[in-house]
Design a protein around this motif. Sequence first.
Motif, mmCIF file in Angstrom:
data_model
loop_
_atom_site.group_PDB
_atom_site.id
_atom_site.type_symbol
_atom_site.label_atom_id
_atom_site.label_comp_id
_atom_site.label_asym_id
_atom_site.label_seq_id
_atom_site.Cartn_x
_atom_site.Cartn_y
_atom_site.Cartn_z
ATOM 1 N N LEU A 149 116.051 82.029 -75.124
ATOM 2 C CA LEU A 149 116.634 80.706 -74.944
ATOM 3 C C LEU A 149 115.841 79.877 -73.951
ATOM 4 N N VAL A 150 115.246 80.537 -72.982
ATOM 5 C CA VAL A 150 114.382 79.829 -72.036
ATOM 6 C C VAL A 150 113.184 79.270 -72.802
ATOM 7 N N LYS A 151 112.648 80.045 -73.739
ATOM 8 C CA LYS A 151 111.540 79.572 -74.568
ATOM 9 C C LYS A 151 111.974 78.358 -75.384
ATOM 10 N N ASP A 152 113.165 78.410 -75.977
ATOM 11 C CA ASP A 152 113.677 77.280 -76.748
ATOM 12 C C ASP A 152 113.838 76.042 -75.866
ATOM 13 N N LEU A 153 114.254 76.244 -74.634
ATOM 14 C CA LEU A 153 114.397 75.123 -73.706
ATOM 15 C C LEU A 153 113.028 74.511 -73.391
ATOM 16 N N MET A 154 112.030 75.349 -73.210
ATOM 17 C CA MET A 154 110.676 74.854 -72.942
ATOM 18 C C MET A 154 110.134 74.083 -74.149
ATOM 19 N N VAL A 155 110.451 74.536 -75.355
ATOM 20 C CA VAL A 155 110.043 73.816 -76.570
ATOM 21 C C VAL A 155 110.718 72.449 -76.602
ATOM 22 N N ALA A 156 111.998 72.392 -76.225
ATOM 23 C CA ALA A 156 112.712 71.114 -76.190
ATOM 24 C C ALA A 156 112.066 70.160 -75.189
ATOM 25 N N PHE A 157 111.682 70.674 -74.024
ATOM 26 C CA PHE A 157 110.977 69.849 -73.038
ATOM 27 C C PHE A 157 109.648 69.341 -73.614
ATOM 28 N N ALA A 158 108.892 70.225 -74.240
ATOM 29 C CA ALA A 158 107.593 69.841 -74.800
ATOM 30 C C ALA A 158 107.762 68.797 -75.894
ATOM 31 N N ARG A 159 108.762 68.989 -76.747
ATOM 32 C CA ARG A 159 109.012 68.034 -77.829
ATOM 33 C C ARG A 159 109.397 66.677 -77.249
ATOM 34 N N ARG A 160 110.241 66.700 -76.222
ATOM 35 C CA ARG A 160 110.692 65.462 -75.598
ATOM 36 C C ARG A 160 109.538 64.719 -74.932
ATOM 37 N N GLU A 161 108.633 65.460 -74.324
ATOM 38 C CA GLU A 161 107.519 64.843 -73.609
ATOM 39 C C GLU A 161 106.287 64.670 -74.489
ATOM 40 N N GLY A 162 106.367 65.116 -75.746
ATOM 41 C CA GLY A 162 105.265 64.933 -76.677
ATOM 42 C C GLY A 162 104.090 65.855 -76.441
ATOM 43 N N GLU A 163 104.299 66.947 -75.695
ATOM 44 C CA GLU A 163 103.207 67.883 -75.415
ATOM 45 C C GLU A 163 102.951 68.783 -76.616
ATOM 46 N N GLY A 164 101.680 69.051 -76.848
ATOM 47 C CA GLY A 164 101.310 70.017 -77.884
ATOM 48 C C GLY A 164 101.561 69.539 -79.293
ATOM 49 N N LEU A 165 101.821 68.251 -79.443
ATOM 50 C CA LEU A 165 102.076 67.742 -80.779
ATOM 51 C C LEU A 165 100.775 67.226 -81.376
ATOM 52 N N SER A 166 100.340 67.853 -82.429
ATOM 53 C CA SER A 166 99.160 67.389 -83.128
ATOM 54 C C SER A 166 99.612 66.495 -84.272
ATOM 55 N N GLU A 167 98.664 65.917 -84.954
ATOM 56 C CA GLU A 167 99.013 65.105 -86.109
ATOM 57 C C GLU A 167 99.691 66.021 -87.128
ATOM 58 N N GLY A 168 100.890 65.682 -87.548
ATOM 59 C CA GLY A 168 101.639 66.542 -88.449
ATOM 60 C C GLY A 168 102.533 67.514 -87.701
ATOM 61 N N GLY A 169 102.261 67.746 -86.440
ATOM 62 C CA GLY A 169 103.117 68.566 -85.605
ATOM 63 C C GLY A 169 102.877 70.053 -85.748
ATOM 64 N N ALA A 170 102.894 70.745 -84.638
ATOM 65 C CA ALA A 170 102.780 72.199 -84.633
ATOM 66 C C ALA A 170 104.133 72.786 -85.031
ATOM 67 N N LEU A 171 104.117 73.878 -85.756
ATOM 68 C CA LEU A 171 105.376 74.503 -86.188
ATOM 69 C C LEU A 171 106.277 74.819 -85.000
ATOM 70 N N SER A 172 105.688 75.270 -83.902
ATOM 71 C CA SER A 172 106.492 75.713 -82.766
ATOM 72 C C SER A 172 107.263 74.590 -82.092
ATOM 73 N N THR A 173 106.855 73.335 -82.294
ATOM 74 C CA THR A 173 107.580 72.224 -81.668
ATOM 75 C C THR A 173 108.358 71.385 -82.674
ATOM 76 N N MET A 174 108.330 71.775 -83.943
ATOM 77 C CA MET A 174 109.090 71.029 -84.955
ATOM 78 C C MET A 174 110.587 71.264 -84.779
ATOM 79 N N ARG A 175 111.369 70.284 -85.161
ATOM 80 C CA ARG A 175 112.826 70.407 -85.144
ATOM 81 C C ARG A 175 113.240 71.335 -86.293
ATOM 82 N N VAL A 176 114.403 71.930 -86.171
ATOM 83 C CA VAL A 176 114.911 72.850 -87.196
ATOM 84 C C VAL A 176 114.994 72.145 -88.546
ATOM 85 N N SER A 177 115.453 70.907 -88.568
ATOM 86 C CA SER A 177 115.567 70.176 -89.833
ATOM 87 C C SER A 177 114.199 69.979 -90.481
#
Length: 95
Positions: free
Chosen positions: A43-71
């Motif tokens: 869950l700590v990992k999931d929280l870090m992913v949420a922070f990264a997604r919110r701050e736009g870190e690690g997002l490449s064009e098309g998005g990395a799987l690890s930062t994509m939303r469940v939907s």
Amino acid sequence: EIVTYADSKNLALLKEHCMDFLSSANKIEASEKVSFDDMPSRLVKDLMVAFARREGEGLSEGGALSTMRVSQLRKLAHEKGLSVDGSREMLIDAI
């Protein structure tokens, strides 16, 4: 409590919503009001992913799987003819 319940019942969208809420909350206030003592490491990992997604870190064009939303992961899995049920981790593994 809600996030651990969502995790235990494999409710990926509820868990993601909780993580998004925590990542958008006042971090000092959240650290004082939320107990992280019994939070599993996944869950700590999931929280870090949420922070990264919110701050736009690690997002490449098309998005990395690890930062994509469940939907988004479910849509991608559906397009590939894969099962759309399961946790974020299960979806990423299947894709």
